[in-house]
Design a protein around this motif. Sequence first.
Motif, mmCIF file in Angstrom:
data_model
loop_
_atom_site.group_PDB
_atom_site.id
_atom_site.type_symbol
_atom_site.label_atom_id
_atom_site.label_comp_id
_atom_site.label_asym_id
_atom_site.label_seq_id
_atom_site.Cartn_x
_atom_site.Cartn_y
_atom_site.Cartn_z
ATOM 1 N N ILE A 14 -4.948 15.493 -6.404
ATOM 2 C CA ILE A 14 -4.717 14.443 -6.936
ATOM 3 C C ILE A 14 -5.736 13.701 -8.039
ATOM 4 O O ILE A 14 -5.561 13.974 -9.016
ATOM 5 C CB ILE A 14 -3.799 13.208 -7.255
ATOM 6 C CG1 ILE A 14 -2.680 13.256 -6.107
ATOM 7 C CG2 ILE A 14 -3.573 11.900 -7.582
ATOM 8 C CD1 ILE A 14 -1.540 14.370 -6.552
ATOM 9 N N THR A 28 -5.456 5.263 -4.768
ATOM 10 C CA THR A 28 -5.111 6.539 -5.556
ATOM 11 C C THR A 28 -5.376 6.414 -6.560
ATOM 12 O O THR A 28 -6.377 5.537 -7.403
ATOM 13 C CB THR A 28 -3.834 6.827 -5.193
ATOM 14 O OG1 THR A 28 -3.487 8.322 -5.821
ATOM 15 C CG2 THR A 28 -2.674 5.335 -6.548
ATOM 16 N N ASP A 71 4.347 3.349 0.253
ATOM 17 C CA ASP A 71 5.339 3.493 1.589
ATOM 18 C C ASP A 71 6.735 2.277 1.670
ATOM 19 O O ASP A 71 6.757 1.995 3.436
ATOM 20 C CB ASP A 71 5.162 3.835 2.722
ATOM 21 C CG ASP A 71 4.004 4.973 2.506
ATOM 22 O OD1 ASP A 71 5.034 6.166 2.093
ATOM 23 O OD2 ASP A 71 2.795 4.910 3.735
ATOM 24 N N VAL A 88 -1.209 3.802 4.889
ATOM 25 C CA VAL A 88 -2.387 5.708 5.234
ATOM 26 C C VAL A 88 -3.210 5.490 4.637
ATOM 27 O O VAL A 88 -3.582 4.720 3.218
ATOM 28 C CB VAL A 88 -1.251 6.189 5.183
ATOM 29 C CG1 VAL A 88 -0.509 6.799 6.275
ATOM 30 C CG2 VAL A 88 -0.425 6.596 3.975
ATOM 31 N N THR A 138 -7.411 10.904 1.722
ATOM 32 C CA THR A 138 -6.079 10.679 0.792
ATOM 33 C C THR A 138 -5.403 11.616 0.741
ATOM 34 O O THR A 138 -5.659 12.152 2.903
ATOM 35 C CB THR A 138 -7.296 11.948 -0.454
ATOM 36 O OG1 THR A 138 -7.239 13.403 -0.063
ATOM 37 C CG2 THR A 138 -8.440 11.503 -0.818
ATOM 38 N N THR A 139 -4.335 12.596 0.181
ATOM 39 C CA THR A 139 -3.334 13.230 1.052
ATOM 40 C C THR A 139 -3.685 14.927 0.946
ATOM 41 O O THR A 139 -2.428 15.517 0.855
ATOM 42 C CB THR A 139 -2.082 12.995 0.077
ATOM 43 O OG1 THR A 139 -2.745 13.480 -1.473
ATOM 44 C CG2 THR A 139 -1.672 11.568 0.223
ATOM 45 N N ILE A 157 -11.741 8.765 1.728
ATOM 46 C CA ILE A 157 -10.520 7.547 1.495
ATOM 47 C C ILE A 157 -9.675 7.596 2.135
ATOM 48 O O ILE A 157 -8.260 7.020 2.196
ATOM 49 C CB ILE A 157 -10.172 7.849 -0.117
ATOM 50 C CG1 ILE A 157 -11.312 7.801 -1.190
ATOM 51 C CG2 ILE A 157 -9.279 7.370 -0.406
ATOM 52 C CD1 ILE A 157 -12.002 6.338 -1.046
ATOM 53 N N GLN A 214 3.808 5.057 -4.975
ATOM 54 C CA GLN A 214 3.018 4.149 -3.885
ATOM 55 C C GLN A 214 2.921 3.029 -4.776
ATOM 56 O O GLN A 214 3.831 2.319 -4.167
ATOM 57 C CB GLN A 214 1.278 4.281 -4.036
ATOM 58 C CG GLN A 214 0.645 6.189 -4.374
ATOM 59 C CD GLN A 214 1.298 6.940 -5.390
ATOM 60 O OE1 GLN A 214 1.036 7.630 -6.553
ATOM 61 N NE2 GLN A 214 1.807 8.769 -4.741
ATOM 62 N N ARG A 260 0.982 11.531 8.808
ATOM 63 C CA ARG A 260 0.288 11.271 9.070
ATOM 64 C C ARG A 260 0.728 9.652 10.024
ATOM 65 O O ARG A 260 1.844 9.418 9.110
ATOM 66 C CB ARG A 260 -1.597 10.672 8.330
ATOM 67 C CG ARG A 260 -1.847 11.488 7.576
ATOM 68 C CD ARG A 260 -3.346 10.726 7.605
ATOM 69 N NE ARG A 260 -2.710 10.703 6.032
ATOM 70 C CZ ARG A 260 -3.569 10.325 4.535
ATOM 71 N NH1 ARG A 260 -4.667 10.073 4.807
ATOM 72 N NH2 ARG A 260 -2.844 10.327 3.417
ATOM 73 N N LEU A 318 -2.922 0.277 -4.115
ATOM 74 C CA LEU A 318 -3.534 0.990 -4.170
ATOM 75 C C LEU A 318 -3.770 2.015 -5.553
ATOM 76 O O LEU A 318 -4.061 2.797 -6.158
ATOM 77 C CB LEU A 318 -3.071 2.435 -3.477
ATOM 78 C CG LEU A 318 -2.033 2.446 -2.501
ATOM 79 C CD1 LEU A 318 -1.427 3.985 -1.537
ATOM 80 C CD2 LEU A 318 -3.611 2.728 -1.643
ATOM 81 N N TRP A 340 0.738 -1.677 -0.214
ATOM 82 C CA TRP A 340 0.114 0.097 -0.191
ATOM 83 C C TRP A 340 1.156 1.194 0.966
ATOM 84 O O TRP A 340 0.596 2.325 1.005
ATOM 85 C CB TRP A 340 -0.797 0.506 1.426
ATOM 86 C CG TRP A 340 -2.424 -1.099 0.783
ATOM 87 C CD1 TRP A 340 -3.066 -0.630 0.315
ATOM 88 C CD2 TRP A 340 -2.353 -1.965 1.441
ATOM 89 N NE1 TRP A 340 -3.700 -1.383 0.297
ATOM 90 C CE2 TRP A 340 -3.824 -2.806 1.272
ATOM 91 C CE3 TRP A 340 -1.883 -2.731 2.583
ATOM 92 C CZ2 TRP A 340 -4.104 -3.904 1.654
ATOM 93 C CZ3 TRP A 340 -2.283 -3.998 2.999
ATOM 94 C CH2 TRP A 340 -3.231 -5.182 2.506
HETATM 95 P P1 IMP Z 1 -4.207 10.427 -2.957
HETATM 96 O O1 IMP Z 1 -3.468 9.865 -3.571
HETATM 97 O O2 IMP Z 1 -3.970 11.791 -2.436
HETATM 98 O O3 IMP Z 1 -5.782 10.305 -3.952
HETATM 99 O O4 IMP Z 1 -4.794 9.301 -1.955
HETATM 100 C C1 IMP Z 1 -5.416 8.091 -2.057
HETATM 101 C C2 IMP Z 1 -5.251 7.268 -1.468
HETATM 102 O O5 IMP Z 1 -4.147 6.564 -1.268
HETATM 103 C C3 IMP Z 1 -5.146 6.841 0.569
HETATM 104 O O6 IMP Z 1 -4.905 6.121 1.464
HETATM 105 C C4 IMP Z 1 -3.586 7.931 0.502
HETATM 106 O O7 IMP Z 1 -3.373 8.012 2.022
HETATM 107 C C5 IMP Z 1 -2.802 6.741 -0.660
HETATM 108 N N1 IMP Z 1 -1.424 7.295 -1.222
HETATM 109 C C6 IMP Z 1 -1.949 8.411 -2.022
HETATM 110 N N2 IMP Z 1 0.318 8.742 -2.478
HETATM 111 C C7 IMP Z 1 0.383 7.586 -0.863
HETATM 112 C C8 IMP Z 1 2.331 7.289 -0.641
HETATM 113 O O8 IMP Z 1 3.016 7.916 -1.541
HETATM 114 N N3 IMP Z 1 2.605 6.244 0.227
HETATM 115 C C9 IMP Z 1 1.525 5.772 0.754
HETATM 116 N N4 IMP Z 1 -0.034 5.612 0.525
HETATM 117 C C10 IMP Z 1 0.101 6.992 -0.734
#
Ligand code: IMP
Length: 423
Positions: A133, A233, A13, A267, A128-129, A126, A218, A297, A222, A11
């Motif tokens: 995105i 994501t 990281d 996360v 999200t960050t 969700i 990512q 987080r 995800l 997921w």
């Molecule tokens: P978004 O990519 O910001 O829309 O987030 C969607 C999901 O992907 C959320 O659960 C975020 O925590 C996870 N996510 C996005 N980028 C990362 C990353 O670089 N590492 C780990 N989780 C991520």
Amino acid sequence: MSSILVLGCMWGDEAKAKIVDYLGGDADYVVRFQGGNNAGHTIVTGGKKYVFHSIPSGILYPNTKCLIGSGVVIDPIAFIEEVNSLEAGGLKLAGRIMIDKRTGLVLPLHKVLDEQSETRLAGSKIGTTKRGIGPAYSDISARVGLKIMDLAYPAYLKQRIEELYAYHNLTISAAELNQQLLELEKAWAVLASYVTDVETLLNLNKNKDLSILFEGAQGALLDLNYGSYPYVTSSRVMTDAVGTGTGYSARKIDKIIGVYKAYCTRVGEGPFPTELHDEIGQRIRTTGNEFGSTTGRPRRIGWFDAVAASYSARINDIDSIALTCLDVFSGIEELKICTDYEVNGERSKLFLSHPLELEQVKPVYQIFEGWDKDISGCLSFNKLPRAAQVYLDAIAELVKVPVQIISIGKDRSQTFTHEVGGE
Ligand code: IMP
């Protein structure tokens, strides 16, 4: 041209940047192909810590060029801030960053929409960050998004931004529009020299003796289609995304390295079968400094999930595993790996991606002996305690892919190569 893909296989990281950095010294190009500044790639070398969000991790090597493919989305203002802060830290970026002319943009509106969407979803958010995105990718799919080359044409840019607001049933005041256009003009003054055609750069040089490292952001769980939807994501996070995100066919990749941590982290929201809610989870979080590099987080922690790991190994056709953070386990008496999912009393080795099914899973664990010794100085397989060697063997056997790279600490010097498992 030889090429390696370094792909996060859980997921996110998984400490991919450390592996890209470990291999990157020899790379002519390090290429990002998806995601945006939702990523936070951390590298520690010589006691200094660098965190990259949009810029590929290869930037620390002075002779390596860093490419950003069309599958990435760029927030122009945040990008310039990242460039400025890296240059202020002494890195020389001029002539070393190339962005594909088809790359999509994240605009201020996207961050607002991301925030609003999370608030509206409330209980089913969700997590999200909040970097905009999802909305940026949705707008590109809806064909109302903007592309980096739009910045070169001010009148067209203005029209596209107005149309974007109209598409979302919103209005933008003249003052705010002018302010955004001004900031984008300033960003373009720097970005213009970075914009190129990454597709031709890669494909027309394919017969030259160059090496490319594709850097995933990512993790495969995800992925928009194959991940644990909807808690994913908005980009494609798989081997095949290299082709759609750079124009360089994934068929041509010579080696695919799947990066996994010795345990799992996540996360954001969504089911997580092996999640630990006890003091061991807390201990791993503290020892492994498991806090998001983009949002800060605390990451959720769980035992290694071999069912999910095998699934991502399979869909990405990985050749080998890079296993990171093994040192974090030092001092934990007993370790566990989830070998099967039990649902309604039945055991299976198949991953379940539907959230209602994944949250029903009872993980079946195999127990392993831990080790007391601090292994962060064990720079070869033979120096590792027997219990750590057994744990590595089990991962290779359960995922059915050899472990070839092992990392036992944050620093560049704490990663080594050794083949475990395989034929
Ligand atoms: P978004 O990519 O910001 O829309 O987030 C969607 C999901 O992907 C959320 O659960 C975020 O925590 C996870 N996510 C996005 N980028 C990362 C990353 O670089 N590492 C780990 N989780 C991520």
